[in-house]
Design an enzyme around this catalytic site. Structure first.
Site, PDB file in Angstrom:
ATOM      1  N   TYR A   1      75.994  41.114  95.373  1.00 31.45           N
ATOM      2  CA  TYR A   1      74.744  40.631  94.346  1.00 31.45           C
ATOM      3  C   TYR A   1      73.860  41.926  93.375  1.00 31.45           C
ATOM      4  O   TYR A   1      74.626  41.848  92.563  1.00 31.45           O
ATOM      5  CB  TYR A   1      73.784  40.939  95.827  1.00 31.45           C
ATOM      6  CG  TYR A   1      71.602  40.576  94.584  1.00 31.45           C
ATOM      7  CD1 TYR A   1      71.810  39.466  94.365  1.00 31.45           C
ATOM      8  CD2 TYR A   1      71.450  42.280  94.499  1.00 31.45           C
ATOM      9  CE1 TYR A   1      70.685  40.403  93.445  1.00 31.45           C
ATOM     10  CE2 TYR A   1      69.875  42.507  94.301  1.00 31.45           C
ATOM     11  CZ  TYR A   1      69.791  41.376  93.710  1.00 31.45           C
ATOM     12  OH  TYR A   1      68.298  41.599  92.747  1.00 31.45           O
TER      13      TYR A   1
ATOM     14  N   LYS B   1      74.525  41.579  89.357  1.00 31.76           N
ATOM     15  CA  LYS B   1      73.863  41.898  88.210  1.00 31.76           C
ATOM     16  C   LYS B   1      74.341  43.588  87.142  1.00 31.76           C
ATOM     17  O   LYS B   1      73.406  43.433  86.351  1.00 31.76           O
ATOM     18  CB  LYS B   1      72.427  43.225  89.420  1.00 31.76           C
ATOM     19  CG  LYS B   1      71.911  42.518  89.948  1.00 31.76           C
ATOM     20  CD  LYS B   1      71.165  43.246  90.461  1.00 31.76           C
ATOM     21  CE  LYS B   1      69.851  43.812  90.094  1.00 31.76           C
ATOM     22  NZ  LYS B   1      68.897  44.534  90.573  1.00 31.76           N
TER      23      LYS B   1
END
Length: 175
Positions: free
Chosen positions: A29, A33
Site C-alpha cells: 500500500y 502510494k
C-alpha cells in the site's frame, strides 16, 4: 507522524514536505502510494497542473474502514495496543475535504502549489491510545487498556500469515 510515502519505520516528528520518500516499504500500500505520487508530481508541467495531498489518518462520520474494525475487534475482546504509545497526526474528514477543495481552487498551470506535495494534518498530534479510546467511546464502548509487545505482535502476525498461506486462506489475517 507523517504519511506512509515517507515513513521508514522510525518515529518522525516535525517533518516537512522536503522529507524524501522512503526507500523501502513494509507493505504494498505505501509503496504504490509513493509510486503514484511520484508519477503525479512528475506529470506537472506546462500543459497539466498537479498537486499531491498527504493526509495520514482520516476519520469521521461515514468511515467504513477504521471505526468498524475497531468496534468489531473491541466487541470481540480482540483489540490490543501494540508496543509503547505513539503520537500520530490525524485529519477529520471535513478538514481533509476542505484541503482538497482549497488545492482545487488554487491549482492551475504555474501556480505556486503546482508540482508539490503537502501534508494534511490537524496540527495537533494525539497519542494513538487516546485517539482509539475516543473513537471507542463515541461508539459506546469501554476504553482499551490492554497492550502486547511489538515482538509478541510480530510473532503472532508472522504465524497467522504462515497459517493463511499454508491453508490457502485468501482472507485478511486477523492481525
Amino acid at each position: 507522524s507523517t504519511p506512509s510515502v515517507v515513513h521508514t519505520g522510525a518515529d518522525i516528528e516535525n517533518a516537512d514536505e522536503s522529507m524524501p520518500y522512503a526507500h523501502e516499504f513494509k507493505a504494498h500500500y505505501p509503496a504504490t502510494k509513493a509510486a503514484a505520487e511520484r508519477q503525479i508530481l512528475a506529470a506537472n508541467g506546462p500543459n497539466l497542473a498537479t498537486v499531491a495531498l498527504r493526509p495520514h489518518l482520516i476519520w469521521g462520520p461515514g468511515d467504513n474502514h477504521l471505526l468498524p474494525r475497531l468496534v468489531q475487534r473491541a466487541r470481540a475482546g480482540k483489540l490490543r495496543f501494540v508496543g509503547p504509545s505513539k503520537r500520530i497526526d490525524t485529519v477529520y474528514i471535513d478538514n481533509a475535504v476542505q484541503a482538497h477543495m482549497d488545492a482545487l481552487d488554487r491549482l492551475e498551470i504555474g501556480a505556486p502549489c503546482a508540482g508539490k506535495a503537502y501534508f494534511i494534518s490537524q496540527g495537533a498530534p494525539i497519542a494513538l491510545d487516546e485517539m482509539v479510546n475516543k473513537l471507542l467511546k463515541a461508539a459506546g464502548l469501554a476504553p482499551e487498556q490492554r497492550r502486547v509487545s511489538v515482538k509478541m505482535a510480530m510473532t503472532i502476525g508472522f504465524l497467522y500469515e504462515q497459517w493463511y498461506q499454508l491453508t490457502g486462506n485468501r482472507n485478511e489475517p486477523p492481525m
